[in-house]
Design an enzyme around this catalytic site. Structure first.
Site, PDB file in Angstrom:
ATOM      1  N   ASP A 191     -11.100   2.502   3.635  1.00 21.28           N
ATOM      2  CA  ASP A 191     -11.466   1.105   3.387  1.00 21.28           C
ATOM      3  C   ASP A 191     -12.961   0.921   3.147  1.00 21.28           C
ATOM      4  O   ASP A 191     -13.389  -0.144   2.701  1.00 21.28           O
ATOM      5  CB  ASP A 191     -11.062   0.251   4.598  1.00 21.28           C
ATOM      6  CG  ASP A 191      -9.837  -0.591   4.319  1.00 21.28           C
ATOM      7  OD1 ASP A 191      -9.537  -0.821   3.129  1.00 21.28           O
ATOM      8  OD2 ASP A 191      -9.190  -1.021   5.286  1.00 21.28           O
ATOM      9  N   LYS A 202       0.835  -1.207   0.000  1.00 21.67           N
ATOM     10  CA  LYS A 202       0.000   0.000   0.000  1.00 21.67           C
ATOM     11  C   LYS A 202       0.871   1.259   0.000  1.00 21.67           C
ATOM     12  O   LYS A 202       0.584   2.218  -0.712  1.00 21.67           O
ATOM     13  CB  LYS A 202      -0.951  -0.031   1.209  1.00 21.67           C
ATOM     14  CG  LYS A 202      -2.039  -1.099   1.043  1.00 21.67           C
ATOM     15  CD  LYS A 202      -2.786  -1.427   2.323  1.00 21.67           C
ATOM     16  CE  LYS A 202      -3.726  -2.615   2.055  1.00 21.67           C
ATOM     17  NZ  LYS A 202      -4.410  -3.082   3.276  1.00 21.67           N
ATOM     18  N   GLN A 210      -5.039  -1.707   9.443  1.00 21.53           N
ATOM     19  CA  GLN A 210      -4.737  -3.006   8.840  1.00 21.53           C
ATOM     20  C   GLN A 210      -5.315  -4.126   9.716  1.00 21.53           C
ATOM     21  O   GLN A 210      -4.975  -4.234  10.894  1.00 21.53           O
ATOM     22  CB  GLN A 210      -3.217  -3.167   8.664  1.00 21.53           C
ATOM     23  CG  GLN A 210      -2.816  -4.429   7.941  1.00 21.53           C
ATOM     24  CD  GLN A 210      -3.322  -4.470   6.497  1.00 21.53           C
ATOM     25  OE1 GLN A 210      -3.208  -3.505   5.752  1.00 21.53           O
ATOM     26  NE2 GLN A 210      -3.906  -5.592   6.112  1.00 21.53           N
TER      27      GLN A 210
END
Ligand code: NAP
Length: 281
Positions: free
Chosen positions: A120, A53, A97
């Site tokens: 997200d 990422k 995460q």
């Protein structure tokens, strides 16, 4: 023989769009778009995902701020930190995460992220917008990427029978909602589904998000189907999808490989969600 859907190539197109928008944002606002990545503990797979990422941010001209907490960090400290990121003007997107250690409630952490910075798309506000088919919310990255992979084949989604195996909050449910929003007829299967193959054999579009290596075999696939393999199963010999790719590609018309299918799209959509979030402020 199926055409292989090249996730890396499709992802490159979306990263280019993100890069162009990020450059425009920077010239208009005098700062780069920023993504904060919060990681807890030292799970090696999470480390790989975070590195990918960060690399994608660099490619697209997006600033990344990685914050690593010790495995033992208390939940309230993590939530307090997420509130600090919500208030940080250089941060446009926040990503926690997953998975988090057992003592931390994932839903509570996701709920602590401001919906406008929820890169997200896991926050209940953004998930709700997806289910209401309302525009303007961040759509979770993997499902958003899957829809674009299907569209890249040129095969229309409307009117097709789409079968999703898996009902997780991060893949199965949101991809089912997105397919429905795109006018597919959607069946969602899970571990309590009986006679699974009876459903999968009727799927024009089959999305597999189970987390079991080679779970879907060629005899479970309708000839001519589009097969999207979300699975990422690592063992000592490598990374494998949920679909027996070598056999399935002889039956399907389109299929994603693992690696090189859904994975690169998830990362590209994360960057695009972050840039969209910055531009919508
Ligand atoms: P998850 O939360 O473990 O969900 C797995 C789903 O599979 C559950 O809904 C489960 O049903 C269902 N399932 C398990 N066994 C089954 C069976 N025998 N028959 C039918 N359904 C069954 O996993 P996830 O987070 O959705 O992830 C799924 C896979 O995708 C994993 O390999 C993950 O690593 C991968 N993934 C990849 C990306 C990417 O970017 N490529 C992103 C996210 C996830 P129940 O609900 O009944 O338990």
């Amino acid at each position: 023989m199926a055409e292989i859907i090249d996730g890396k190539a499709v992802a490159a197109r979306f990263k280019y769009i993100a890069k162009t928008r990020a450059a425009k944002f920077e010239s208009e606002h005098g700062r780069r778009v920023g993504l904060a990545v919060v990681r807890v503990g030292d799970d090696p797979a999470s480390g790989i995902y975070v590195r990918n990422k960060v690399r994608a941010c660099e490619e697209c001209g997006v600033a990344s701020y990685v914050h690593v907490f010790d495995e033992t960090v208390p939940e309230d400290r993590l939530i307090e930190f997420l509130h600090e990121l919500n208030a940080d003007d250089k941060v446009d997107g926040i990503l926690v995460q997953l998975p988090l250690p057992r003592h931390i409630n994932e839903r509570a952490c996701i709920a602590a992220i401001s919906p406008s910075k929820d890169a997200d798309g896991f926050n209940a506000v953004n998930a709700g917008k997806l289910f209401l088919n309302e525009r303007g919310g961040a759509v979770s990255c993997t499902p958003r990427g899957i829809i674009e992979l299907i569209k890249s084949t040129g095969v229309p989604i409307a009117g097709k029978h789409a079968v999703v195996i898996g009902r997780s909050n991060i893949v199965g449910k949101p991809i089912a909602a997105l397919l429905l929003n795109n006018d597919a007829t959607v069946t969602v299967c899970h571990s309590k589904t009986q006679n699974l193959a009876e459903y999968t054999r009727r799927a024009d579009i089959l999305v597999v998000a189970v987390g079991k290596k080679h779970f879907v075999t060629a005899d479970m696939i309708k000839p001519g189907a589009t097969v999207i393999d979300v699975g990422m199963n690592r063992d000592e010999s490598g990374l494998y999808g949920d679909v027996d790719f070598e056999a399935a590609k002889r039956v399907a018309d389109y299929i994603t490989p693992v690696p090189g299918g859904v994975g690169p799209m998830t990362v590209a959509m994360l960057i695009l969600n972050t840039v969209d979030g910055a531009c919508n402020e």
